[in-house]
Write a protein that holds these residues in place. Structure first.
Motif, PDB file in Angstrom:
ATOM      1  N   VAL A 202      -5.045   2.779   7.379  1.00 12.16           N
ATOM      2  CA  VAL A 202      -4.433   3.902   6.667  1.00 12.16           C
ATOM      3  C   VAL A 202      -3.603   4.649   7.706  1.00 12.16           C
ATOM      4  O   VAL A 202      -4.057   5.560   8.394  1.00 12.16           O
ATOM      5  CB  VAL A 202      -5.499   4.802   6.004  1.00 12.16           C
ATOM      6  CG1 VAL A 202      -4.830   5.818   5.094  1.00 12.16           C
ATOM      7  CG2 VAL A 202      -6.496   3.963   5.212  1.00 12.16           C
TER       8      VAL A 202
ATOM      9  N   SER B 231       3.078   8.872   0.602  1.00 12.26           N
ATOM     10  CA  SER B 231       2.375   9.409  -0.570  1.00 12.26           C
ATOM     11  C   SER B 231       3.128  10.574  -1.207  1.00 12.26           C
ATOM     12  O   SER B 231       2.812  10.975  -2.330  1.00 12.26           O
ATOM     13  CB  SER B 231       0.966   9.852  -0.186  1.00 12.26           C
ATOM     14  OG  SER B 231       0.941  11.210   0.153  1.00 12.26           O
TER      15      SER B 231
ATOM     16  N   VAL C  29      -8.272   4.919  10.144  1.00 15.12           N
ATOM     17  CA  VAL C  29      -7.538   5.970   9.420  1.00 15.12           C
ATOM     18  C   VAL C  29      -6.859   6.871  10.445  1.00 15.12           C
ATOM     19  O   VAL C  29      -7.508   7.336  11.393  1.00 15.12           O
ATOM     20  CB  VAL C  29      -8.502   6.811   8.543  1.00 15.12           C
ATOM     21  CG1 VAL C  29      -7.746   7.890   7.785  1.00 15.12           C
ATOM     22  CG2 VAL C  29      -9.273   5.918   7.586  1.00 15.12           C
TER      23      VAL C  29
ATOM     24  N   LEU D 203      -7.608   7.454  -2.158  1.00 12.32           N
ATOM     25  CA  LEU D 203      -7.606   6.066  -1.707  1.00 12.32           C
ATOM     26  C   LEU D 203      -8.974   5.774  -1.120  1.00 12.32           C
ATOM     27  O   LEU D 203      -9.505   6.584  -0.352  1.00 12.32           O
ATOM     28  CB  LEU D 203      -6.520   5.902  -0.619  1.00 12.32           C
ATOM     29  CG  LEU D 203      -6.540   4.631   0.221  1.00 12.32           C
ATOM     30  CD1 LEU D 203      -6.192   3.403  -0.635  1.00 12.32           C
ATOM     31  CD2 LEU D 203      -5.522   4.736   1.384  1.00 12.32           C
TER      32      LEU D 203
ATOM     33  N   VAL E 250       1.399   5.567   5.488  1.00 16.71           N
ATOM     34  CA  VAL E 250       0.741   5.702   4.183  1.00 16.71           C
ATOM     35  C   VAL E 250       0.801   7.164   3.729  1.00 16.71           C
ATOM     36  O   VAL E 250       1.159   7.460   2.587  1.00 16.71           O
ATOM     37  CB  VAL E 250      -0.731   5.210   4.257  1.00 16.71           C
ATOM     38  CG1 VAL E 250      -1.462   5.503   2.950  1.00 16.71           C
ATOM     39  CG2 VAL E 250      -0.790   3.724   4.591  1.00 16.71           C
TER      40      VAL E 250
ATOM     41  N   VAL F 210      -8.792  10.600   1.314  1.00 13.14           N
ATOM     42  CA  VAL F 210      -9.039   9.208   1.696  1.00 13.14           C
ATOM     43  C   VAL F 210     -10.542   9.063   1.875  1.00 13.14           C
ATOM     44  O   VAL F 210     -11.169   9.822   2.610  1.00 13.14           O
ATOM     45  CB  VAL F 210      -8.314   8.834   3.009  1.00 13.14           C
ATOM     46  CG1 VAL F 210      -8.767   7.460   3.499  1.00 13.14           C
ATOM     47  CG2 VAL F 210      -6.811   8.839   2.804  1.00 13.14           C
TER      48      VAL F 210
ATOM     49  N   VAL G 112     -11.110   2.887   1.080  1.00 16.05           N
ATOM     50  CA  VAL G 112     -10.969   1.680   1.901  1.00 16.05           C
ATOM     51  C   VAL G 112     -12.277   1.384   2.621  1.00 16.05           C
ATOM     52  O   VAL G 112     -13.158   2.242   2.704  1.00 16.05           O
ATOM     53  CB  VAL G 112      -9.852   1.857   2.964  1.00 16.05           C
ATOM     54  CG1 VAL G 112      -8.492   2.041   2.326  1.00 16.05           C
ATOM     55  CG2 VAL G 112     -10.167   3.017   3.918  1.00 16.05           C
TER      56      VAL G 112
ATOM     57  N   THR H  43      -8.550  -2.019   6.031  1.00 18.48           N
ATOM     58  CA  THR H  43      -7.239  -1.471   5.645  1.00 18.48           C
ATOM     59  C   THR H  43      -6.822  -0.406   6.641  1.00 18.48           C
ATOM     60  O   THR H  43      -7.577   0.531   6.902  1.00 18.48           O
ATOM     61  CB  THR H  43      -7.329  -0.826   4.236  1.00 18.48           C
ATOM     62  OG1 THR H  43      -7.835  -1.797   3.330  1.00 18.48           O
ATOM     63  CG2 THR H  43      -5.969  -0.333   3.764  1.00 18.48           C
TER      64      THR H  43
ATOM     65  N   ARG I 140     -13.499   6.670   3.155  1.00 21.99           N
ATOM     66  CA  ARG I 140     -13.807   5.481   3.938  1.00 21.99           C
ATOM     67  C   ARG I 140     -15.213   5.047   3.535  1.00 21.99           C
ATOM     68  O   ARG I 140     -16.193   5.762   3.815  1.00 21.99           O
ATOM     69  CB  ARG I 140     -13.712   5.836   5.435  1.00 21.99           C
ATOM     70  CG  ARG I 140     -14.435   4.906   6.376  1.00 21.99           C
ATOM     71  CD  ARG I 140     -13.877   3.466   6.345  1.00 21.99           C
ATOM     72  NE  ARG I 140     -14.481   2.687   7.406  1.00 21.99           N
ATOM     73  CZ  ARG I 140     -15.334   1.680   7.190  1.00 21.99           C
ATOM     74  NH1 ARG I 140     -15.673   1.325   5.970  1.00 21.99           N
ATOM     75  NH2 ARG I 140     -15.826   1.017   8.210  1.00 21.99           N
TER      76      ARG I 140
ATOM     77  N   ILE J  59       0.872   4.040  -3.014  1.00 22.52           N
ATOM     78  CA  ILE J  59       0.142   5.265  -2.695  1.00 22.52           C
ATOM     79  C   ILE J  59       0.776   6.516  -3.303  1.00 22.52           C
ATOM     80  O   ILE J  59       0.095   7.503  -3.561  1.00 22.52           O
ATOM     81  CB  ILE J  59      -0.015   5.403  -1.149  1.00 22.52           C
ATOM     82  CG1 ILE J  59      -1.251   6.236  -0.844  1.00 22.52           C
ATOM     83  CG2 ILE J  59       1.210   5.941  -0.478  1.00 22.52           C
ATOM     84  CD1 ILE J  59      -2.545   5.588  -1.183  1.00 22.52           C
TER      85      ILE J  59
ATOM     86  N   LEU K  54       0.848  -1.206   0.000  1.00 21.77           N
ATOM     87  CA  LEU K  54       0.000   0.000   0.000  1.00 21.77           C
ATOM     88  C   LEU K  54       0.878   1.250   0.000  1.00 21.77           C
ATOM     89  O   LEU K  54       0.645   2.201  -0.746  1.00 21.77           O
ATOM     90  CB  LEU K  54      -0.931  -0.024   1.231  1.00 21.77           C
ATOM     91  CG  LEU K  54      -1.815   1.199   1.433  1.00 21.77           C
ATOM     92  CD1 LEU K  54      -2.745   1.415   0.236  1.00 21.77           C
ATOM     93  CD2 LEU K  54      -2.665   1.052   2.705  1.00 21.77           C
ATOM     94  N   CYS K  55       1.921   1.219   0.847  1.00 24.23           N
ATOM     95  CA  CYS K  55       2.819   2.384   0.924  1.00 24.23           C
ATOM     96  C   CYS K  55       3.520   2.626  -0.411  1.00 24.23           C
ATOM     97  O   CYS K  55       3.767   3.761  -0.803  1.00 24.23           O
ATOM     98  CB  CYS K  55       3.846   2.193   2.036  1.00 24.23           C
ATOM     99  SG  CYS K  55       3.127   2.445   3.665  1.00 24.23           S
TER     100      CYS K  55
END
Ligand SMILES: NC(=O)c1ccc[n+]([C@@H]2O[C@H](COP(=O)([O-])OP(=O)(O)OC[C@H]3O[C@@H](n4cnc5c(N)ncnc54)[C@H](O)[C@@H]3O)[C@@H](O)[C@H]2O)c1
Ligand SMILES: O=C(O)[C@H](O)COP(=O)(O)O
Length: 602
Positions: A112, A120, A137, A104, A116, A127, A106, A110, A129, A98, A94-95
């Protein structure tokens, strides 16, 4: 004050749809105020906000969908973005991914994490959700990185409430245990005698969206419903026929306790050894909120001690829980694998809700579901739009007037307005002043999400003051003044009598104007760039400077002279469309009557 407009003055009208006049990485999109999500016919107020507009910077943005999202949401996303659906990524994967993504999406599976956001490289702007709970997150890290977090808070409410009721009934009648027993070839009618719901007291802890829907349904089952929620309105509870009570009373009187609060530091392990000991013997617990609100080891002890007769759990501290978890394996515990939101209808609704919010945010617009940014209602934003531009430009001007920019600590912003204090929302203006102050002197990207955080990080103290005026309250503000204290200026005339760098501006015909520098009144529209000159007031100055600029084909858009008294010191403000060369600026400085000058970029 003398004012001289050149014929080349730009069109002063600031169209609402014109993004080009907004600060580079910001855009504002104006859309309808109402929207209807497919999951419900209730209109949602749509708020608008100033945020990063990835689309305008780099063509089509890229959205990484890291967990399964309903088709309807994917279709919506694909109309606007490159969509990369990569499920089951490891934290490392993921890292890595990104840094190539603008957004993103999720669900709860996941994490975050701060890593992360750090990985980025500043590209991740949103992000999403796809659901309610944002405990997966790292909100602080998102805010620090200027990344907006949006969720989909409404589309799975009914699904979660229905699952809560399903667990309540299934637990009370031992459905799961009896099912397993029959499938194992047994017929144990005496073993699985249940308890009735009618007439029993259920305590709903957390009377929000899901909690109140559970309460409504429990009433329909003939239960007596009490609720505890420190932030809920008693009127709303009364309307459903629910009594709001203290936490102690709720847990002490309930036959069933249903949990519906978010996981926060205050609710973490809110059911623990101590609180279990205060419950009615034989209480039954339902949790479709978050595993972390229960101390799971304490729950096992309470089950074994007979305090808790049964529990029905959809959520766990660690998901999935360990296979040999005593809690999961407990005979009197019914479990489901975080299925609260998992209905066809809810998943379609959530997917649309989050796709709309993410697309909107990437377009510089924000639905009312931002979790880490203040909401600015659409009508307020429309009204404040020219002042938003003024605020940023005053910040930009003020900071460029400071000599050696490392030591800015105290900034005072004064808003002169005839509006009542609670009728003027200054958060957006303050954020824009902060952006104007910080961006010219650093590589930090500032937006409404991270403005306050960034100011604090840099030790910048921004105080705000309201000055009540008698004028018309038709426009929200008469003027904005930005003062920077305890600093020297590269343009000494910008220092006011009280010793601060001072710039003041107004909006005229929709255009931001600089109207005061230090103690000198000027009037120059804040477009292009500005040259400020202090001179001994005398005839011919405008012509001399204008000629130097004209020889280099630099278009003067606006000129104004503010003076203390005729033939004394004056400040000339010159708006220019192009940046003059160093030589031209030097020539201006060499005009005998000019004592100091500064070139300021907007
Ligand atoms: N199992 C699932 O799949 C599923 C689905 C949807 C929601 N959820 C979870 O259910 C919970 C509730 O969701 P919602 O949509 O109703 O959220 P909500 O924000 O509408 O409601 C939460 C309520 O909890 C209250 N609250 C906060 N602190 C409290 C405290 N200390 N004591 C009592 N009440 C407190 C708030 O005031 C609010 O009214 C969240 O944790 C959410 O993540 C789970
Ligand atoms: O908070 C939520 O919305 C629910 O827990 C649903 O989570 P999920 O999207 O992982 O099903």
């Amino acid at each position: 004050m003398a004012s001289f407009k050149t014929p080349a003055l730009k069109n002063p009208s600031l169209s609402l749809s014109s993004k080009s006049r907004l600060p580079s990485a910001f855009s504002v999109t104006f859309r309808d105020n109402l929207r209807f999500s497919r999951s419900s016919s209730r209109p949602h107020r749509r708020f608008l906000i100033v945020t990063a507009s990835s689309a305008s910077i780099s063509g089509k943005p890229t959205v990484l969908v890291a967990e399964k999202l309903g088709e309807a949401g994917l279709t919506l996303l694909k109309q606007f973005a490159n969509v990369d659906c990569s499920y089951n990524l490891s934290p490392e994967e993921l890292c890595t991914k990104i840094s190539l993504c603008d957004a993103l999406i999720v669900r709860s599976g996941t994490k975050v994490s701060r890593e992360v956001f750090e990985s980025s490289g500043g590209r991740l702007k949103v992000v999403g959700r796809a659901g309610v709970g944002i405990d997966n997150v790292d909100l602080a890290a998102a805010t620090e990185h200027g990344c907006l977090v949006v969720n989909a808070p409404t589309a799975n409410t009914v699904a979660a409430a229905e699952h809560g009721i399903a667990l309540l009934a299934a637990m009370a009648r031992n459905v799961a245990q009896a099912d397993a027993s029959v499938k194992a070839g047994k017929w144990q009618r005496n073993k699985y005698v249940g308890v009735s719901l009618v007439g029993k007291t259920i305590a709903v802890l957390g009377f929000g969206k899901v909690g109140s829907e559970v309460a409504r349904r429990a009433k329909g089952l003939g239960m007596h419903v009490v609720a505890h929620d420190p932030y809920a309105s008693a009127d709303r509870a009364r309307a459903i026929g629910v009594e709001l009570v203290s936490f102690e009373e709720a847990i002490a009187t309930a036959d069933f306790i249903s949990l519906h609060m978010p996981l926060t530091p205050a609710t973490n392990k809110i059911l623990n050894d101590e609180t279990f000991s205060k419950m009615k013997k034989g209480v039954r617990i339902i949790n479709v909120a978050r595993g972390g609100v229960i101390d799971e080891e304490a729950l096992v002890r309470a089950l074994d001690a007979g305090i808790v007769a049964q529990a029905a759990l959809d959520v766990f501290t660690e998901e999935p829980p360990k296979q040999d978890s005593q809690l999961v394996q407990h005979e009197r515990v019914t479990v489901t694998p975080h299925l609260g939101a998992s209905t066809m209808e809810a998943q379609e609704g959530v997917a649309i809700e989050i796709a709309e919010a993410v697309v909107g945010a990437l377009q510089g617009e924000l639905a009312a579901t931002a979790v880490n940014a203040p909401m600015v209602p659409a009508e307020v934003l429309t009204e404040l739009k020219p002042y938003v531009e003024l605020a940023e430009k005053l910040g930009r001007l003020a900071v460029q007037l400071v000599a050696g920019v490392s030591g800015i600590k105290n900034v005072k912003v004064s808003y002169a307005s005839s509006r009542a204090p609670d009728d003027l929302d200054t958060r957006l203006l303050r954020a824009m002043i902060t952006k104007g102050l910080i961006e010219p002197i650093s590589s930090v990207y500032v937006n409404l999400v991270n403005a306050d955080y960034t100011a604090k990080q840099r030790g910048l103290r921004i105080t705000e003051e309201r000055i009540m005026t008698d004028g018309s309250s038709e426009s929200p503000l008469e003027s904005i003044q930005v003062q920077i204290g305890n600093v020297e200026s590269k343009f000494a005339s910008a220092i006011s009598e009280s010793g601060e760098i001072k710039v003041e501006g107004r909006v005229k015909d929709g255009i931001a104007h600089l109207t005061k520098v230090g103690s000198f009144e000027v009037d120059v529209s804040l477009e292009g760039s500005i040259i400020l000159c202090r001179q001994v007031d005398q005839p011919g100055m405008i012509g001399k400077v204008g000629r130097i600029l004209g020889e280099e084909n630099v278009n003067v858009s606006f000129m104004s002279v503010g003076r203390i008294a005729p033939r004394k010191q004056a400040v000339m403000a010159i708006g220019v469309d192009e940046q003059p060369s160093k030589q031209s600026l030097q020539r201006i400085g060499q005009v005998p009557a000019i004592e100091e000058f500064v070139f300021l970029k907007l």
